[in-house]
Design an enzyme around this catalytic site. Structure first.
Site, PDB file in Angstrom:
ATOM      1  N   LYS A 120      36.809  41.179  53.133  1.00 47.68           N
ATOM      2  CA  LYS A 120      36.254  42.270  52.314  1.00 47.68           C
ATOM      3  C   LYS A 120      34.786  42.512  52.679  1.00 47.68           C
ATOM      4  O   LYS A 120      34.366  43.631  52.956  1.00 47.68           O
ATOM      5  CB  LYS A 120      36.383  41.934  50.824  1.00 47.68           C
ATOM      6  CG  LYS A 120      36.116  43.083  49.904  1.00 47.68           C
ATOM      7  CD  LYS A 120      34.792  43.181  49.205  1.00 47.68           C
ATOM      8  CE  LYS A 120      34.152  41.991  48.683  1.00 47.68           C
ATOM      9  NZ  LYS A 120      33.087  42.068  47.749  1.00 47.68           N
ATOM     10  N   ASP A 138      37.801  45.554  47.374  1.00 40.27           N
ATOM     11  CA  ASP A 138      37.093  44.835  46.310  1.00 40.27           C
ATOM     12  C   ASP A 138      37.952  44.905  45.043  1.00 40.27           C
ATOM     13  O   ASP A 138      39.070  45.432  45.063  1.00 40.27           O
ATOM     14  CB  ASP A 138      35.681  45.408  46.086  1.00 40.27           C
ATOM     15  CG  ASP A 138      35.707  46.828  45.540  1.00 40.27           C
ATOM     16  OD1 ASP A 138      36.800  47.359  45.226  1.00 40.27           O
ATOM     17  OD2 ASP A 138      34.629  47.432  45.419  1.00 40.27           O
TER      18      ASP A 138
END
Ligand code: SF4
Length: 215
Positions: A120, A138
């Site tokens: 991420k 996220d």
């Protein structure tokens, strides 16, 4: 059918949030890297408060590499999980100095070798400062993707793979920004604002708390 639905959802979200962008404040790859590590389990607004001071003190990878753990912990304490974050950021600074000449690398392969950096964080950097296409999953992108049935997996890295398959590559970075913005502003975790949601008609989530659909 699925392709059309995804296209429609992304187009409606793009129209609703033309100003979608990262909330984190940064001026260069190193600042975005540190801010993104700090943002784990913390609001971006809180991180921005902390980095406003931190970035004045730490400007280079060497500054982080030579930071004292105890002092650094206090500096970032309000972002939560500060002991672990401090350990990772100091180690990250050292790795950047030793292996990358003090610069933040610009490939997924290299980025994920840094302490505290997962896919991420790497995707946030690739997409938002290195001009590449990347899907950064996220908590907001994860939640909205599930509610809108864009992805099913319980693991963010697998959700990333699912999104990569259904979103055209040239739209990966932008799509995550608009989907994430929808999650922050409207499709909120506890109480989604379904009555003002632009994709409400396309949503079949059990989390919907208000529907104007006549069914
Ligand atoms: S209708 Fe509600 S749950 Fe569905 S995407 Fe919109 S805000 Fe989220």
């Amino acid at each position: 059918m699925k392709e059309e639905r995804v296209k429609k959802i992304l187009s409606l979200l793009e129209k609703a949030y033309p100003d979608a962008k990262l909330v984190l404040h940064y001026n260069n790859p190193l600042e975005l890297l540190i801010a993104t590590i700090l943002a784990a389990q913390c609001t971006d607004e809180r991180v921005n408060k902390v980095t406003e001071t931190l970035f004045k003190k730490c400007k280079t990878a060497q500054d982080y590499a030579s930071a004292e753990q105890d002092v650094f912990e206090q500096e970032i304490r309000s972002t939560g999980f500060y002991k672990n974050k401090a350990k990772n950021i100091i180690a990250c600074g050292k790795e950047l100095v030793e292996r990358f000449d003090g610069k933040v690398p610009d490939t997924m392969e290299d980025l994920v070798t840094l302490p505290g950096v997962g896919r991420k964080t790497a995707s946030v950097l690739l997409g938002n400062i290195f001009g590449k296409q990347a899907v950064a999953v996220d908590t907001h992108v994860f939640r909205v993707s599930h509610r809108l049935e864009l992805a099913k997996a319980n693991d963010p890295d697998k959700v990333e793979q699912e999104l990569c398959k259904i979103i055209p590559q040239e739209k990966w970075t932008r799509s995550c920004l608009v989907v994430g913005t929808h999650g922050r502003r409207t499709c909120i975790a506890r109480k989604p604002l379904c009555n003002v949601c632009v994709v409400e008609k396309l949503c079949h989530s059990p989390d919907k708390i208000y529907s104007s659909r006549q069914e």
